[in-house]
Design a protein around this motif. Structure first.
Motif, PDB file in Angstrom:
ATOM      1  N   GLY A  31     -56.882  33.224  10.191  1.00 20.02           N
ATOM      2  CA  GLY A  31     -57.823  32.607   9.262  1.00 20.02           C
ATOM      3  C   GLY A  31     -57.062  31.467   8.412  1.00 20.02           C
ATOM      4  O   GLY A  31     -57.931  30.226   8.068  1.00 20.02           O
ATOM      5  N   LEU A  35     -58.456  27.631   8.461  1.00 25.35           N
ATOM      6  CA  LEU A  35     -58.608  26.815   7.068  1.00 25.35           C
ATOM      7  C   LEU A  35     -57.744  25.675   7.326  1.00 25.35           C
ATOM      8  O   LEU A  35     -58.521  24.474   6.828  1.00 25.35           O
ATOM      9  N   ALA A  57     -64.130  28.007   0.883  1.00 23.61           N
ATOM     10  CA  ALA A  57     -64.795  29.145   1.665  1.00 23.61           C
ATOM     11  C   ALA A  57     -66.252  28.906   2.003  1.00 23.61           C
ATOM     12  O   ALA A  57     -66.336  29.299   3.343  1.00 23.61           O
ATOM     13  N   PHE A  61     -66.001  28.351   5.932  1.00 20.96           N
ATOM     14  CA  PHE A  61     -66.442  29.758   6.547  1.00 20.96           C
ATOM     15  C   PHE A  61     -67.951  30.237   6.009  1.00 20.96           C
ATOM     16  O   PHE A  61     -67.897  31.246   5.152  1.00 20.96           O
ATOM     17  N   GLU A  64     -68.948  33.929   6.706  1.00 19.01           N
ATOM     18  CA  GLU A  64     -67.976  34.947   6.436  1.00 19.01           C
ATOM     19  C   GLU A  64     -67.689  35.226   5.062  1.00 19.01           C
ATOM     20  O   GLU A  64     -66.791  34.595   4.430  1.00 19.01           O
ATOM     21  N   ALA A  67     -64.179  35.751   3.451  1.00 18.70           N
ATOM     22  CA  ALA A  67     -63.332  34.348   3.590  1.00 18.70           C
ATOM     23  C   ALA A  67     -63.285  34.035   1.890  1.00 18.70           C
ATOM     24  O   ALA A  67     -62.158  33.742   1.565  1.00 18.70           O
ATOM     25  N   ARG A  70     -60.102  35.594   0.878  1.00 19.20           N
ATOM     26  CA  ARG A  70     -58.979  35.397   1.629  1.00 19.20           C
ATOM     27  C   ARG A  70     -58.381  33.911   1.471  1.00 19.20           C
ATOM     28  O   ARG A  70     -57.333  33.652   1.865  1.00 19.20           O
ATOM     29  N   VAL A  71     -59.469  32.984   1.212  1.00 17.38           N
ATOM     30  CA  VAL A  71     -59.105  31.749   1.170  1.00 17.38           C
ATOM     31  C   VAL A  71     -57.870  31.411   0.409  1.00 17.38           C
ATOM     32  O   VAL A  71     -56.914  30.679   0.636  1.00 17.38           O
ATOM     33  N   TRP A  74     -54.731  32.376   1.895  1.00 17.57           N
ATOM     34  CA  TRP A  74     -54.404  31.491   3.177  1.00 17.57           C
ATOM     35  C   TRP A  74     -53.860  30.244   2.572  1.00 17.57           C
ATOM     36  O   TRP A  74     -53.092  29.596   3.195  1.00 17.57           O
TER      37      TRP A  74
END
Length: 92
Positions: A31, A35, A57, A61, A64, A67, A70-71, A74
């Motif tokens: 991921g 990114l 995000a 994404f 997703e 995401a 999670r961004v 990341w």
């Protein structure tokens, strides 16, 4: 006469052009790697993009939903690895 085209091989980075101090991109989660590629697409001509994780995000994404959570992680991993700089609300 036109100048000859330079092939990609001629312009490929040489061993001494590669910063070996940076961890290999493949060591980061998939991921984070996606990114990083998406940041290139979203960046302006100066290589900057707004440091807004939710917007990134959605742009990078769009299908997703997870995401969005999670961004930010990341982005921290990419910064820690030395692939991006974050300051004044921008990512360089």
């Amino acid at each position: 006469m036109d100048e000859p085209l330079t092939s990609f091989v001629d312009t490929a980075p040489q061993d001494d052009d590669i910063d070996l101090a940076l961890p290999a991109l493949e060591e980061l989660p998939a991921g984070a790697r996606l990114l990083f590629l998406g940041l290139w697409v979203e960046a302006d001509s100066q290589g900057r993009v707004g440091d807004r994780a939710a917007v990134l995000a959605g742009a990078i994404f769009p299908y997703e939903p997870a995401a969005a959570h999670r961004v930010p992680i990341w982005l921290r991993q990419l910064k820690r690895a030395g692939y991006i700089e974050r300051s004044d609300g921008l990512i360089d």
